[in-house]
Design an enzyme around this catalytic site. Structure first.
Site, mmCIF file in Angstrom:
data_model
loop_
_atom_site.group_PDB
_atom_site.id
_atom_site.type_symbol
_atom_site.label_atom_id
_atom_site.label_comp_id
_atom_site.label_asym_id
_atom_site.label_seq_id
_atom_site.Cartn_x
_atom_site.Cartn_y
_atom_site.Cartn_z
ATOM 1 N N ALA A 107 0.825 -1.214 0.000
ATOM 2 C CA ALA A 107 0.000 0.000 0.000
ATOM 3 C C ALA A 107 0.851 1.251 0.000
ATOM 4 C CB ALA A 107 -0.955 0.005 1.199
ATOM 5 N N CYS A 108 1.750 1.365 -0.958
ATOM 6 C CA CYS A 108 2.680 2.488 -0.941
ATOM 7 C C CYS A 108 1.986 3.812 -1.160
ATOM 8 C CB CYS A 108 3.755 2.305 -2.018
ATOM 9 S SG CYS A 108 3.149 2.467 -3.702
ATOM 10 N N GLY A 109 0.822 3.790 -1.831
ATOM 11 C CA GLY A 109 0.049 5.015 -1.944
ATOM 12 C C GLY A 109 0.426 5.914 -3.101
#
Length: 260
Positions: A107-109
């Site tokens: 979930a690095c975004g």
């Protein structure tokens, strides 16, 4: 199940072998849908997924409070788990504005972000709290007792909410450090719990994404057992978030200002 027993051959330096079974952490694709729209696919530990849904939605700025989530439904498939989040009409248009299809290990975004301004959006200021560093050392000494999945597998991260005295009162674990923190924040959101003058302790490096999650959750201090990045230090300073990094049982580092 968060673990599976897997057979191994243990090979010693003298060449002798032994058959063993070892608990291995589960890692499963979790597809997140918001109001029927495919939003993201995470690789995560399949536990505490409702907490993950709330924390992820807050970190993505799809919601502002727990009441913005009307329902979370888990649907198992042969390929993984579909996590269906129903958001209130008040925030529904945020999905359309931010929708993107991506696959991320933690979930690095950033996948799907269209420009640099979106990547580094303004952060709110956090309310400072007077936290004695002795509390962080106390939390580090106690954290192992709250990591059953890590004790069994040696392969997962933990995110802990700690009291001002250093007692880890709520802990979530996951193969991904971002997921673990989202689960912790989501659990607090669902319980309507605040930091109460305490802090967050993470068994990971201090990345800018974790800093942003802490700020958006109103956390006054973030402690991590590994080093920060320069961007993490700058973003924390801009938001007034106190950092303690490379935290060990006998020493830790506190950045001075932005440190840069």
């Amino acid at each position: 199940m968060s673990t599976s027993k897997v057979p191994f051959t243990r090979i010693a330096s003298d060449g002798t072998t032994t058959a063993i079974d070892r608990a291995i952490a589960e890692e499963t694709p979790i597809a997140i849908e918001c109001n029927g729209i495919g939003y993201a696919v995470l690789m995560a530990t399949p536990a505490d997924l409702a907490d993950l849904a709330y924390g992820f939605a807050l970190a993505e700025r799809l919601i502002d409070r727990a009441d913005d989530v009307l329902d979370v439904d888990e649907h198992s498939t042969d390929a993984g788990i579909v996590l269906r989040i129903t958001l209130a009409e008040r925030v529904a248009m945020r999905i359309v504005d931010r929708v993107r299809h991506r696959v991320s290990e933690s979930a690095c975004g950033l996948c799907g972000i269209e420009n640099l301004e979106q990547a580094l959006r303004p952060l709110p200021r956090v309310e400072p709290a007077a936290i004695d560093d002795a509390a962080i050392f106390a939390a580090l000494a106690l954290l192992d007792q709250h990591q059953p999945l890590h004790r069994a597998t040696g392969a997962v991260h933990a995110a802990a909410a700690c009291t001002a005295n250093g007692d880890p009162w709520l802990v979530r674990e996951d193969v991904g450090r971002h997921n673990a923190f989202d689960k912790l924040i989501g659990a607090m959101l669902r319980e309507r719990a605040d930091w109460g003058g305490g802090f967050a302790l993470l068994t990971s490096r201090c990345s800018y994404e974790l800093v942003e999650k802490a700020v958006l959750a109103g956390c006054p201090l973030l402690a991590t057992i590994s080093a920060p990045t320069t961007l993490a230090i700058r973003r924390a300073a801009q938001a007034g978030l106190a950092l303690r990094v490379l935290a060990r049982r006998d020493t830790l580092l506190a950045p001075i200002g932005s440190g840069l």
